[in-house]
Design an enzyme around this catalytic site. Sequence first.
Site, PDB file in Angstrom:
ATOM      1  N   GLU A 153       1.357   4.765   9.279  1.00  0.00           N
ATOM      2  CA  GLU A 153       1.544   5.814   8.274  1.00  0.00           C
ATOM      3  C   GLU A 153       1.385   7.226   8.853  1.00  0.00           C
ATOM      4  OE1 GLU A 153      -1.166   4.967   5.086  1.00  0.00           O
ATOM      5  OE2 GLU A 153      -0.404   2.948   4.781  1.00  0.00           O
TER       6      GLU A 153
ATOM      7  N   GLU B 112       1.257  -3.806   4.744  1.00  0.00           N
ATOM      8  CA  GLU B 112       0.086  -3.630   3.875  1.00  0.00           C
ATOM      9  C   GLU B 112       0.523  -3.702   2.428  1.00  0.00           C
ATOM     10  OE1 GLU B 112      -2.260  -0.055   4.453  1.00  0.00           O
ATOM     11  OE2 GLU B 112      -2.285  -0.345   6.629  1.00  0.00           O
TER      12      GLU B 112
HETATM   13  O1  IFM Z   1      -7.055   1.870   3.527  1.00  0.00           O
HETATM   14  C1  IFM Z   1      -5.759   2.364   3.659  1.00  0.00           C
HETATM   15  C2  IFM Z   1      -5.199   2.051   5.021  1.00  0.00           C
HETATM   16  O2  IFM Z   1      -5.999   2.537   6.031  1.00  0.00           O
HETATM   17  C3  IFM Z   1      -3.822   2.668   5.164  1.00  0.00           C
HETATM   18  N1  IFM Z   1      -2.968   2.323   4.069  1.00  0.00           N
HETATM   19  C4  IFM Z   1      -3.493   2.456   2.727  1.00  0.00           C
HETATM   20  C5  IFM Z   1      -4.839   1.773   2.610  1.00  0.00           C
HETATM   21  C6  IFM Z   1      -5.387   1.916   1.177  1.00  0.00           C
HETATM   22  O3  IFM Z   1      -5.526   3.261   0.842  1.00  0.00           O
END
Ligand code: IFM
Length: 446
Positions: free
Chosen positions: A167, A353
């Site tokens: 990200e 994710e």
């Molecule tokens: O915890 C974060 C992660 O580090 C990166 N993506 C989003 C998750 C939830 O906010």
Amino acid sequence: MKRQDGFPDGFIWGCSTSSYQIEGAAAEGGKGPSIWDTFAHTPGKVAEGHSGDRACDSYHRWNDDISLLKELNAGAYRFSVSWPRIQPEGRGVPNQAGLDYYSRLLDALAEAGIEPWLELFHWDLPQALEEAGGWRSRDTALRFQEYAAIMYGHIGDRVRHWTSMNEPWCAAFLGHLTGEHAPGMRDRVAATRAAHHLLLAHGLAARAYRQSGLAGEYGLVINPSKPRPATLRPEDLAASERASIERTSLWLDPVFGRGYPQGFVERFGGDLPVEAGDMDIIAAPLDFIGVNYYNEEAVRAAAQGPDNPYGFEPVPTYQKKTEMGWEIEPQGLRRILEYIAENWPCRVLFVTENGAAFPDVPGPDGIIRDYDRIEYLEGHIAACREAISHGVPLKGYFVWSLLDNFEWSYGYTKKFGLAGVDPSDRKRRPKLSFYYYRDRIAGFCP
Ligand code: IFM
């Protein structure tokens, strides 16, 4: 035996975590400080003064994490390497204790038959590099290439799935535009420079991987978004377009060799520190794109100013929300996967994710029956199946997260884990969603 749930054989089921969020041992084993150590120890930056000093103590309890993954029968574990554990100052000879830690983890994963998905950068930049200009400085991208090459050289033969970073939008914009994340700056020019240097770092590391002769798969993980316009007024349509550019095409266009999107160049192009050859490096060939998805949102135009550096803002919507206040919209996952598959030539996509924070109140017996998380996961996994049936080349899904962990500026107040972590003894305590996911992985979910 053929799966009953419609997912193709060979689909990868995994869990994700990241170094600063779980490892703890912030000053052990020769690790140097990262920008998140500094930020978390700056009063007022993280809820309740929490920090990742101990986190889930995975630096010592990595075996407990692997036991959980084994019990899930997970096919893959996506984790990140702490750059300052490998190079405490962000440059120079690697720290052997740091390399040994990841080496032990890889050995144990191999023994358990779990595929490692190694990510080189999940926001914990060495503090020494921040002091030399951080991601605003071109040199940080070169240092990243050096660090990546160290990792390829030491453990490259044991990792088949690599991602450069997680990200980059968050590292650039939350870190340098809104200041919610480390290093806590609020400066549009800094954010734009950081965005370019993050992309350059990604490209340099991806190119170095190809040059290393290693034969694994290489990707980039982004958190794309295509927000709905709050109304059909032209200014709200334009706001949603701008939001979508910053979250999605700003990253994918350069990576796929199209240069920076026109809509971004028109507004901020003068601040992009592009040098000759950069765009070719950024477009180094990739094997896959990782998509992190949590929610969709609707946006409207808003006056740009110190309190709203974006010039657009989310509007309240009717969907149910998670503890983060994020709307629950499983079809948004299908939409973003289809949008990416239709607009960029990605050979393969992974959901790297997906997950949700909920209050997770234990029952009188101490068990957390997190039906809301189960419903969230079930809806989003169904959306993945739908995307596949519509032709999206989606090959795997990772839950965020294996464990409750340090949720950045929210500290430990927001819980995303399939397993809780007892603050007194760091024991892992699977929630009901853990068993749900185990059954889902098995392809049979009663
Ligand atoms: O915890 C974060 C992660 O580090 C990166 N993506 C989003 C998750 C939830 O906010």
